[in-house]
Design a protein around this motif. Structure first.
Motif, PDB file in Angstrom:
ATOM      1  N   ALA A 131      72.719 -61.303  -2.930  1.00 49.90           N
ATOM      2  CA  ALA A 131      72.691 -62.823  -3.880  1.00 49.90           C
ATOM      3  C   ALA A 131      74.119 -62.993  -4.047  1.00 49.90           C
ATOM      4  CB  ALA A 131      71.855 -62.728  -5.031  1.00 49.90           C
ATOM      5  N   PRO A 132      74.510 -64.405  -4.119  1.00 44.38           N
ATOM      6  CA  PRO A 132      75.879 -64.791  -4.469  1.00 44.38           C
ATOM      7  C   PRO A 132      76.258 -64.437  -5.840  1.00 44.38           C
ATOM      8  CG  PRO A 132      74.356 -66.844  -3.867  1.00 44.38           C
ATOM      9  CD  PRO A 132      73.606 -65.685  -4.077  1.00 44.38           C
ATOM     10  N   LEU A 133      77.478 -64.081  -6.185  1.00 38.70           N
ATOM     11  CA  LEU A 133      77.976 -63.634  -7.166  1.00 38.70           C
ATOM     12  C   LEU A 133      77.745 -64.195  -8.359  1.00 38.70           C
ATOM     13  CD1 LEU A 133      81.895 -62.529  -6.136  1.00 38.70           C
ATOM     14  CD2 LEU A 133      79.696 -61.140  -6.552  1.00 38.70           C
ATOM     15  N   GLN A 138      85.157 -64.857 -12.036  1.00 37.71           N
ATOM     16  CA  GLN A 138      85.796 -63.629 -12.728  1.00 37.71           C
ATOM     17  C   GLN A 138      86.319 -62.692 -11.595  1.00 37.71           C
ATOM     18  OE1 GLN A 138      82.453 -61.840 -14.717  1.00 37.71           O
ATOM     19  NE2 GLN A 138      82.441 -63.288 -16.062  1.00 37.71           N
ATOM     20  N   TRP A 139      86.065 -62.909 -10.426  1.00 34.82           N
ATOM     21  CA  TRP A 139      86.771 -62.281  -9.189  1.00 34.82           C
ATOM     22  C   TRP A 139      88.026 -62.835  -8.909  1.00 34.82           C
ATOM     23  CZ3 TRP A 139      84.340 -57.732  -7.630  1.00 34.82           C
ATOM     24  CH2 TRP A 139      83.025 -57.429  -7.837  1.00 34.82           C
TER      25      TRP A 139
END
Length: 145
Positions: A131-133, A138-139
């Motif tokens: 799934a998408p983050l 935050q990355w």
């Protein structure tokens, strides 16, 4: 729950690094994979040496028809990368079965997350549980040329 697709008849998956056709994998990635165009053979060989490697092989000829590798500490994190299926066998479910097998290989490690990046295969990976983050803001990434 995510599905576990079956590998088409006539193919087998192996996590034996010794079976990887490094020359073929280098050719595929360095000439046809948008994320690895121009990658040197020396760099690809180092990547293979330092990773978990997965291949799909024709059971009659033994020829490698797909590849994936995982960079991991085998405890908390893994990065699935260099997933490639030879154009001659695309559309048969080989790649989906390969990624499902990688997922199941990693499951016993108790990892917190497995990441990957893709420009064009979101639907394939979503069917396998990716799934998408949730919080992509935050990355961060450190890029060297």
């Amino acid at each position: 729950m995510t599905d576990t697709p079956e590998l088409p008849e006539g193919y087998e998956i192996s996590a034996d690094r010794a079976r990887v056709d490094a020359g073929r994998v280098h050719h595929w990635l360095s000439t046809d994979a948008y994320w690895a165009l121009g990658r040197s053979r020396e760099k690809q060989d180092r990547a293979i040496e330092s990773s978990l490697n997965f291949g799909v092989y024709d059971t009659v000829s033994g020829e490698q028809v797909a590849y994936a590798r995982v960079v991991t500490d085998r405890a908390t994190f893994a990065w699935l990368c260099d997933v490639y299926v030879d154009p001659a066998v695309r559309g048969k479910g080989v790649g989906t079965a390969l990624v499902a097998a990688v997922r199941e290989h990693l499951r016993p490690f108790g990892l917190r997350r497995v990441l990957l990046a893709t420009h064009d295969a979101h639907g394939v990976y979503a069917r396998l549980g990716f799934a998408p983050l949730e919080h992509p803001d935050q990355w961060m990434a450190l890029l060297f040329d």
